[in-house]
Design a protein around this motif. Structure first.
Motif, PDB file in Angstrom:
ATOM      1  N   GLU A 181      48.284  34.160  47.158  1.00 20.31           N
ATOM      2  CA  GLU A 181      49.398  34.033  48.097  1.00 20.31           C
ATOM      3  C   GLU A 181      49.196  32.785  48.950  1.00 20.31           C
ATOM      4  O   GLU A 181      48.097  32.508  49.411  1.00 20.31           O
ATOM      5  CB  GLU A 181      49.452  35.252  49.021  1.00 20.31           C
ATOM      6  CG  GLU A 181      50.008  36.510  48.368  1.00 20.31           C
ATOM      7  CD  GLU A 181      51.515  36.507  48.254  1.00 20.31           C
ATOM      8  OE1 GLU A 181      52.146  35.546  48.774  1.00 20.31           O
ATOM      9  OE2 GLU A 181      52.064  37.433  47.641  1.00 20.31           O
ATOM     10  N   GLY A 182      50.280  32.023  49.125  1.00 24.12           N
ATOM     11  CA  GLY A 182      50.218  30.856  49.996  1.00 24.12           C
ATOM     12  C   GLY A 182      49.833  29.570  49.306  1.00 24.12           C
ATOM     13  O   GLY A 182      49.814  28.506  49.934  1.00 24.12           O
ATOM     14  N   ALA A 183      49.523  29.624  48.002  1.00 28.08           N
ATOM     15  CA  ALA A 183      49.186  28.398  47.270  1.00 28.08           C
ATOM     16  C   ALA A 183      50.432  27.514  47.186  1.00 28.08           C
ATOM     17  O   ALA A 183      51.502  27.967  46.771  1.00 28.08           O
ATOM     18  CB  ALA A 183      48.672  28.733  45.879  1.00 28.08           C
ATOM     19  N   VAL A 184      50.301  26.258  47.572  1.00 26.86           N
ATOM     20  CA  VAL A 184      51.441  25.347  47.658  1.00 26.86           C
ATOM     21  C   VAL A 184      52.059  25.083  46.286  1.00 26.86           C
ATOM     22  O   VAL A 184      51.350  24.803  45.313  1.00 26.86           O
ATOM     23  CB  VAL A 184      51.007  24.007  48.292  1.00 26.86           C
ATOM     24  CG1 VAL A 184      52.160  23.019  48.321  1.00 26.86           C
ATOM     25  CG2 VAL A 184      50.471  24.250  49.701  1.00 26.86           C
ATOM     26  N   LEU A 220      38.037  37.218  44.193  1.00 27.67           N
ATOM     27  CA  LEU A 220      38.650  36.002  44.742  1.00 27.67           C
ATOM     28  C   LEU A 220      38.214  35.708  46.164  1.00 27.67           C
ATOM     29  O   LEU A 220      38.036  34.547  46.539  1.00 27.67           O
ATOM     30  CB  LEU A 220      40.185  36.102  44.684  1.00 27.67           C
ATOM     31  CG  LEU A 220      40.814  36.047  43.296  1.00 27.67           C
ATOM     32  CD1 LEU A 220      42.330  36.097  43.408  1.00 27.67           C
ATOM     33  CD2 LEU A 220      40.380  34.811  42.536  1.00 27.67           C
ATOM     34  N   THR A 221      38.048  36.747  46.981  1.00 21.42           N
ATOM     35  CA  THR A 221      37.644  36.510  48.374  1.00 21.42           C
ATOM     36  C   THR A 221      36.251  35.895  48.453  1.00 21.42           C
ATOM     37  O   THR A 221      35.910  35.248  49.443  1.00 21.42           O
ATOM     38  CB  THR A 221      37.671  37.813  49.183  1.00 21.42           C
ATOM     39  OG1 THR A 221      36.843  38.795  48.534  1.00 21.42           O
ATOM     40  CG2 THR A 221      39.093  38.350  49.287  1.00 21.42           C
ATOM     41  N   ASP A 228      44.610  28.784  48.124  1.00 23.07           N
ATOM     42  CA  ASP A 228      44.344  27.606  47.298  1.00 23.07           C
ATOM     43  C   ASP A 228      43.947  28.077  45.904  1.00 23.07           C
ATOM     44  O   ASP A 228      43.229  29.069  45.761  1.00 23.07           O
ATOM     45  CB  ASP A 228      43.204  26.800  47.935  1.00 23.07           C
ATOM     46  CG  ASP A 228      43.026  25.420  47.315  1.00 23.07           C
ATOM     47  OD1 ASP A 228      43.622  25.151  46.252  1.00 23.07           O
ATOM     48  OD2 ASP A 228      42.273  24.618  47.889  1.00 23.07           O
ATOM     49  N   VAL A 229      44.403  27.357  44.875  1.00 25.73           N
ATOM     50  CA  VAL A 229      44.037  27.730  43.505  1.00 25.73           C
ATOM     51  C   VAL A 229      42.606  27.319  43.167  1.00 25.73           C
ATOM     52  O   VAL A 229      42.050  27.757  42.159  1.00 25.73           O
ATOM     53  CB  VAL A 229      45.013  27.107  42.471  1.00 25.73           C
ATOM     54  CG1 VAL A 229      46.415  27.641  42.666  1.00 25.73           C
ATOM     55  CG2 VAL A 229      44.990  25.576  42.540  1.00 25.73           C
ATOM     56  N   HIS A 230      42.013  26.464  43.992  1.00 29.95           N
ATOM     57  CA  HIS A 230      40.679  25.946  43.709  1.00 29.95           C
ATOM     58  C   HIS A 230      39.570  26.884  44.203  1.00 29.95           C
ATOM     59  O   HIS A 230      39.817  27.771  45.010  1.00 29.95           O
ATOM     60  CB  HIS A 230      40.513  24.551  44.318  1.00 29.95           C
ATOM     61  CG  HIS A 230      41.483  23.561  43.763  1.00 29.95           C
ATOM     62  ND1 HIS A 230      42.664  23.235  44.416  1.00 29.95           N
ATOM     63  CD2 HIS A 230      41.465  22.853  42.614  1.00 29.95           C
ATOM     64  CE1 HIS A 230      43.320  22.355  43.685  1.00 29.95           C
ATOM     65  NE2 HIS A 230      42.628  22.111  42.588  1.00 29.95           N
TER      66      HIS A 230
END
Length: 256
Positions: A181-184, A220-221, A228-230
């Motif tokens: 969520e929130g990845a540009v 992921l956390t 960010d996808v990175h």
């Protein structure tokens, strides 16, 4: 005949000297500006190690890594884990969307023989662009569209797999890692959609799958940067461990 006195000569010389001094003073700012413009801008940005050519060790299997910035992150730790076991090579670039892959695959494959090709496309395909395709956009913007549609993504992957199989290498498809969520410029985990399209292509061509999406999703956390996808440095190392497992399995199968 006109005679010029010493006093007249002195006056004339004084005028010439004054003109020369004025000219020099006038040109100093321009000279300084020119010197400033030509001055070095500082140390050039050094090429990161993952984008530098490697010196291959003769006799070792050759592995080609193809992928975007996620693969750039795990390239060095993969090389370290496979040191003395395989030459791990990659295109000296971010491989971007599958459309770029179709355009560049001949260059990336080169003339050498490959034992294993570990590859991924997806994160750049699903990013949104403006209607005219000239700049990145947010998904909800008017006219926003994927850089590569799911239909073209499927076609591109089929083209790439068909070409890479011609090399005789063992192919490993790497699933696209999660989009938080929130990845540009992307929809939250639209990677699931693109991975489902890729899965059909890989099943059709009997290509092995390294499911990095499934590996990364529950942690992921711990390993991915927020919104960010990175991935963090440790996160890239964690991904590298999974990549190496899939490569070692492929190499051991080829050795039998």
């Amino acid at each position: 005949m006109l005679k010029i006195t010493t006093k007249q000569n002195a006056t004339k010389v004084s005028k010439i000297a004054a003109l020369l001094i004025c000219g020099i003073l006038f040109s100093l700012p321009a000279m300084a500006q020119d010197s400033k413009a030509k001055a070095p801008t500082g140390k050039q940005k050094e090429t990161p190690p993952e984008l530098k050519p490697i010196e291959e060790i003769p006799g070792l299997p050759r592995v080609l890594l193809i992928g975007d910035s996620i693969s750039l992150g795990y390239t060095i730790p993969v090389r370290e884990l496979l040191q003395g076991k395989a030459n791990v090579v990659r295109p000296l670039t971010n491989c971007g969307p599958s459309s770029r892959g179709v355009e560049s695959i001949e260059k990336w494959l080169g003339d050498g023989k490959w034992d294993v090709i570990h590859f991924n496309f997806g994160l750049h395909d699903m990013v949104f662009f403006s209607a005219d395709g000239t700049k990145r956009s947010e998904p909800k913007a008017d006219g926003a569209r994927h850089q590569v549609s799911v239909e073209d993504y499927e076609k591109n992957l089929s083209t790439l797999v068909t070409r890479m199989k011609e090399t005789g290498a063992t192919l490993i498809w790497c699933t696209t890692t999660p989009v938080p969520e929130g990845a540009v410029g992307r929809l939250s985990d639209e990677a699931v959609l693109y991975n489902s399209i890729a899965a059909k292509v890989m099943e059709k061509h009997s290509v092995a799958v390294d499911d990095l999406h499934a590996f990364a999703l529950p942690r992921l956390t711990e390993i991915q940067r927020p919104k960010d996808v990175h991935f963090s440095k440790d996160g890239s190392k964690a991904l590298a461990g999974e990549v190496v497992k899939s490569i070692e399995t492929a190499l051991s199968t080829r050795a039998k």
